[in-house]
Scaffold this active site. Structure first.
Site, PDB file in Angstrom:
ATOM      1  N   ASN A  11       5.441  -0.296  12.260  1.00  0.00           N
ATOM      2  CA  ASN A  11       5.875  -0.491  10.872  1.00  0.00           C
ATOM      3  C   ASN A  11       7.245  -1.150  10.950  1.00  0.00           C
ATOM      4  O   ASN A  11       8.249  -0.491  11.209  1.00  0.00           O
ATOM      5  CB  ASN A  11       5.940   0.872  10.187  1.00  0.00           C
ATOM      6  CG  ASN A  11       6.055   0.812   8.680  1.00  0.00           C
ATOM      7  OD1 ASN A  11       6.355   1.818   8.051  1.00  0.00           O
ATOM      8  ND2 ASN A  11       5.812  -0.331   8.069  1.00  0.00           N
ATOM      9  N   CYS A  71      10.859   5.485   3.107  1.00  0.00           N
ATOM     10  CA  CYS A  71       9.995   5.032   4.193  1.00  0.00           C
ATOM     11  C   CYS A  71      10.331   5.855   5.419  1.00  0.00           C
ATOM     12  O   CYS A  71      11.456   5.784   5.939  1.00  0.00           O
ATOM     13  CB  CYS A  71      10.197   3.542   4.468  1.00  0.00           C
ATOM     14  SG  CYS A  71       9.299   2.929   5.910  1.00  0.00           S
ATOM     15  N   GLY A  72       9.367   6.638   5.882  1.00  0.00           N
ATOM     16  CA  GLY A  72       9.614   7.522   7.022  1.00  0.00           C
ATOM     17  C   GLY A  72       9.892   6.780   8.305  1.00  0.00           C
ATOM     18  O   GLY A  72      10.820   7.126   9.056  1.00  0.00           O
ATOM     19  N   HIS A 150       1.337   9.196  -3.032  1.00  0.00           N
ATOM     20  CA  HIS A 150       0.270   8.981  -2.051  1.00  0.00           C
ATOM     21  C   HIS A 150      -1.036   9.567  -2.564  1.00  0.00           C
ATOM     22  O   HIS A 150      -1.056  10.651  -3.162  1.00  0.00           O
ATOM     23  CB  HIS A 150       0.622   9.642  -0.715  1.00  0.00           C
ATOM     24  CG  HIS A 150       1.802   9.026  -0.041  1.00  0.00           C
ATOM     25  ND1 HIS A 150       1.693   7.993   0.855  1.00  0.00           N
ATOM     26  CD2 HIS A 150       3.128   9.304  -0.159  1.00  0.00           C
ATOM     27  CE1 HIS A 150       2.903   7.650   1.275  1.00  0.00           C
ATOM     28  NE2 HIS A 150       3.782   8.432   0.673  1.00  0.00           N
ATOM     29  N   ASN A 181       0.410   4.489  -2.742  1.00  0.00           N
ATOM     30  CA  ASN A 181       0.073   4.308  -1.332  1.00  0.00           C
ATOM     31  C   ASN A 181      -1.199   5.107  -1.059  1.00  0.00           C
ATOM     32  O   ASN A 181      -1.322   6.254  -1.497  1.00  0.00           O
ATOM     33  CB  ASN A 181       1.205   4.824  -0.438  1.00  0.00           C
ATOM     34  CG  ASN A 181       2.525   4.170  -0.753  1.00  0.00           C
ATOM     35  OD1 ASN A 181       2.755   3.015  -0.451  1.00  0.00           O
ATOM     36  ND2 ASN A 181       3.424   4.923  -1.393  1.00  0.00           N
ATOM     37  N   GLU A 199      -0.311   0.296   1.891  1.00  0.00           N
ATOM     38  CA  GLU A 199       0.951   0.576   1.227  1.00  0.00           C
ATOM     39  C   GLU A 199       1.130  -0.318   0.004  1.00  0.00           C
ATOM     40  O   GLU A 199       0.883  -1.525   0.059  1.00  0.00           O
ATOM     41  CB  GLU A 199       2.129   0.369   2.185  1.00  0.00           C
ATOM     42  CG  GLU A 199       2.181   1.363   3.324  1.00  0.00           C
ATOM     43  CD  GLU A 199       3.533   1.379   4.005  1.00  0.00           C
ATOM     44  OE1 GLU A 199       4.556   1.560   3.300  1.00  0.00           O
ATOM     45  OE2 GLU A 199       3.586   1.188   5.228  1.00  0.00           O
ATOM     46  N   ARG A 200       1.579   0.290  -1.084  1.00  0.00           N
ATOM     47  CA  ARG A 200       1.822  -0.501  -2.294  1.00  0.00           C
ATOM     48  C   ARG A 200       2.938  -1.511  -2.000  1.00  0.00           C
ATOM     49  O   ARG A 200       3.982  -1.178  -1.448  1.00  0.00           O
ATOM     50  CB  ARG A 200       2.201   0.404  -3.470  1.00  0.00           C
ATOM     51  CG  ARG A 200       3.445   1.253  -3.262  1.00  0.00           C
ATOM     52  CD  ARG A 200       3.805   2.025  -4.512  1.00  0.00           C
ATOM     53  NE  ARG A 200       5.033   2.803  -4.293  1.00  0.00           N
ATOM     54  CZ  ARG A 200       5.663   3.484  -5.239  1.00  0.00           C
ATOM     55  NH1 ARG A 200       5.183   3.499  -6.473  1.00  0.00           N
ATOM     56  NH2 ARG A 200       6.763   4.155  -4.974  1.00  0.00           N
ATOM     57  N   CYS A 208       2.885   4.439   8.522  1.00  0.00           N
ATOM     58  CA  CYS A 208       3.641   4.823   7.329  1.00  0.00           C
ATOM     59  C   CYS A 208       4.057   6.268   7.507  1.00  0.00           C
ATOM     60  O   CYS A 208       3.212   7.162   7.563  1.00  0.00           O
ATOM     61  CB  CYS A 208       2.777   4.651   6.071  1.00  0.00           C
ATOM     62  SG  CYS A 208       3.570   5.231   4.551  1.00  0.00           S
ATOM     63  N   THR A 210       5.911   8.369   5.490  1.00  0.00           N
ATOM     64  CA  THR A 210       5.633   9.237   4.350  1.00  0.00           C
ATOM     65  C   THR A 210       4.128   9.443   4.196  1.00  0.00           C
ATOM     66  O   THR A 210       3.677  10.511   3.800  1.00  0.00           O
ATOM     67  CB  THR A 210       6.223   8.655   3.054  1.00  0.00           C
ATOM     68  OG1 THR A 210       5.719   7.332   2.846  1.00  0.00           O
ATOM     69  CG2 THR A 210       7.744   8.625   3.103  1.00  0.00           C
ATOM     70  N   GLY A 211       3.355   8.406   4.534  1.00  0.00           N
ATOM     71  CA  GLY A 211       1.901   8.534   4.473  1.00  0.00           C
ATOM     72  C   GLY A 211       1.369   9.537   5.473  1.00  0.00           C
ATOM     73  O   GLY A 211       0.447  10.312   5.165  1.00  0.00           O
TER      74      GLY A 211
END
Length: 275
Positions: A11, A71-72, A150, A181, A199-200, A208, A210-211
């Protein structure tokens, strides 16, 4: 503009040290540098800025120029950047984001940050196993906010999914006026889940953060896994912990520097305009 290309599990973002440099139009700059043919190539732009309430501020922009709350993978790279480049000598730092202040623990090796653990805050679960119709087919999703929205759904064939066909239908669904997302997941065992993400604002990415947290939380609240899991993404693995109650989600994973450079934004602007 001076920049550093960094990635967390593939990412990738273009990072700019805004303690030293100004980026007057970050929305347009994000679109220019993210272009993988005419620009640097990335999932977006992240600005590392001074903060009045934390050690640093992270301002994140998606590849389409839209502002992202969190964003993680991106914030782990922020931790690596500020430590590796000597902006801090602390191994516990705070970073201001649109999703609140995040707490990072840096694990150095040979003077460089090797892994970063992020306190991602408490998740908000707004729907569990809820029906939704996309492109004429019904799915069941679990909605989790990690500071950004999400939708998690479980499928049998994650790797064979035609995500470019189904992802936009979720992202722009009327149920999500601010877009969403979407994570397509499969539980491998009580400690392991695999996923792909749409991801949007960016489309499919290799990872991702956070995903991954949203998938872990969704798997836990649906009773599918334990409270510490490894989430397998296309770009690699993340370790996710959550107590299943009101506590924070903790994400641990790597961050890498790819290269440094200087980009002529005027030239990119002219290329994009077809001059």
């Amino acid at each position: 503009m001076k920049f550093t290309k960094m990635q967390g599990l593939g990412n990738d973002y273009v990072y700019v040290n805004c303690l030293e440099e100004m980026v007057p139009d970050p929305e347009e700059t994000a679109r220019l540098v993210s272009d993988r043919h005419f620009g640097v190539g990335s999932d977006g732009l992240i600005l590392i800025c001074p903060s009045k309430v934390a050690d640093f501020e992270m301002r994140m922009y998606n590849a389409d120029g839209s502002r992202g709350k969190m964003c993680g993978n991106g914030i782990r790279c922020v931790g690596k950047y500020v430590y590796d480049y000597g902006l801090t000598n602390k191994t516990d730092i705070t970073v201001e984001t649109l999703a609140g202040i995040k707490y990072l623990e840096i694990f150095p090796q040979d003077g460089k940050a090797r892994e970063i653990k992020v306190d991602m805050g408490a998740p908000v679960v707004s729907a569990i196993d809820s029906p939704i119709e996309v492109n004429g087919q019904e799915y069941r999703i679990t909605e989790v906010s990690m500071g950004n929205p999400h939708a998690v759904l479980y499928i049998e064939d994650v790797q064979g999914l035609a995500i470019e066909k189904i992802g936009p239908g979720f992202e722009t669904h009327p149920r999500f006026p601010n877009r969403v997302n979407t994570e397509f997941a499969r539980v491998l065992d009580r400690q392991t889940v695999e996923m792909r993400v749409w991801e949007r604002g960016s489309g499919e990415t290799l990872a991702c953060g956070t995903g991954a947290c949203a998938v872990a939380v969704a798997s836990m609240v649906n009773g599918l896994t334990e409270h510490q899991v490894t989430v397998r993404l296309l770009g690699g693995d993340l370790k996710i912990q959550w107590d299943g109650k009101d506590g924070s989600v903790y994400m641990t994973g790597p961050a890498r520097t790819v290269f440094e450079g200087t980009v002529d934004l005027e030239s990119l602007r002219a290329d994009r305009a077809g001059n």
